[in-house]
Design a protein around this motif. Sequence first.
Motif, PDB file in Angstrom:
ATOM      1  N   SER A   6       6.358   4.388  -4.376  1.00 37.47           N
ATOM      2  CA  SER A   6       7.050   4.042  -3.150  1.00 37.47           C
ATOM      3  C   SER A   6       8.335   3.269  -3.434  1.00 37.47           C
ATOM      4  O   SER A   6       8.490   2.635  -4.471  1.00 37.47           O
ATOM      5  N   ASP A   7       9.234   3.322  -2.473  1.00 33.64           N
ATOM      6  CA  ASP A   7      10.432   2.483  -2.546  1.00 33.64           C
ATOM      7  C   ASP A   7      10.099   1.023  -2.240  1.00 33.64           C
ATOM      8  O   ASP A   7      10.879   0.136  -2.523  1.00 33.64           O
ATOM      9  N   LYS A   8       8.947   0.792  -1.630  1.00 34.34           N
ATOM     10  CA  LYS A   8       8.514  -0.575  -1.351  1.00 34.34           C
ATOM     11  C   LYS A   8       7.840  -1.118  -2.592  1.00 34.34           C
ATOM     12  O   LYS A   8       6.827  -0.594  -3.038  1.00 34.34           O
ATOM     13  N   PHE A  10       6.282  -4.482  -4.761  1.00 34.22           N
ATOM     14  CA  PHE A  10       5.715  -5.821  -4.709  1.00 34.22           C
ATOM     15  C   PHE A  10       5.505  -6.273  -6.149  1.00 34.22           C
ATOM     16  O   PHE A  10       4.440  -6.074  -6.725  1.00 34.22           O
ATOM     17  N   VAL A 143      -1.087  -5.820   1.365  1.00 29.94           N
ATOM     18  CA  VAL A 143       0.228  -5.169   1.364  1.00 29.94           C
ATOM     19  C   VAL A 143       0.081  -3.825   2.051  1.00 29.94           C
ATOM     20  O   VAL A 143      -1.021  -3.296   2.166  1.00 29.94           O
ATOM     21  N   SER A 144       1.190  -3.264   2.505  1.00 25.42           N
ATOM     22  CA  SER A 144       1.137  -1.979   3.199  1.00 25.42           C
ATOM     23  C   SER A 144       0.690  -0.871   2.252  1.00 25.42           C
ATOM     24  O   SER A 144       0.837  -0.973   1.029  1.00 25.42           O
ATOM     25  N   ASP A 146       1.940   1.922   1.632  1.00 21.38           N
ATOM     26  CA  ASP A 146       3.026   2.586   0.904  1.00 21.38           C
ATOM     27  C   ASP A 146       3.776   1.648  -0.045  1.00 21.38           C
ATOM     28  O   ASP A 146       4.867   1.960  -0.499  1.00 21.38           O
ATOM     29  N   THR A 147       3.192   0.510  -0.358  1.00 18.38           N
ATOM     30  CA  THR A 147       3.795  -0.438  -1.304  1.00 18.38           C
ATOM     31  C   THR A 147       3.203  -0.216  -2.689  1.00 18.38           C
ATOM     32  O   THR A 147       1.989  -0.073  -2.833  1.00 18.38           O
ATOM     33  N   ILE A 163      16.752  -6.803  -1.766  1.00 18.45           N
ATOM     34  CA  ILE A 163      16.081  -5.908  -0.833  1.00 18.45           C
ATOM     35  C   ILE A 163      17.102  -5.263   0.106  1.00 18.45           C
ATOM     36  O   ILE A 163      17.038  -4.077   0.376  1.00 18.45           O
TER      37      ILE A 163
END
Length: 165
Positions: A6-8, A10, A143-144, A146-147, A163
């Motif tokens: 993902s682009d997200k 953490f 976390v979501s 898609d992270t 970010i």
Amino acid sequence: MADARSDKAFPVSWDQFHRDARALTWRLSGDKKWEAIVCVTRGGLVPAAVVARELGIRIVETVCVASYHDYQEQGSLKVLKPVSQAVIDLAGGGGAGILVIDDLVDTGKTARLVREMLPKAHYATLYAKPLGRPEVDTFITEVSQDTWIYFPWDMGLTFQPPIVG
């Protein structure tokens, strides 16, 4: 480098990981007496070591389950090493009195598989995503879905772009 991640992002530093592992330990340190830890390898090895130290647990077992075969997408599950019968039999069998420790619950597939082996165990992770969250009893940070979590053992020291901007 383009991949399926993902682009997200953490990113988790060693300091943050250690703080989160201690926070997990604090949540687990109530009145319950834990007989053993079963860590889900490989991700559960580091937090299990911290939890074992902080709670004074000497019996640390592994269950080896492979799911991220290419470090990008979760594939089919493969049990490489099951939990030993001696550990399963502790505290009356079924995993009662056993802590299962992993770094992350993502889709919950691994957690469900380990729960089949240890249905009475307490499942704890540092991080949880929504699909897997119902499979764990205790976690620290959600976390979501898609992270992508970048663990400290997967990273070197590199520049992190802002970010926004």
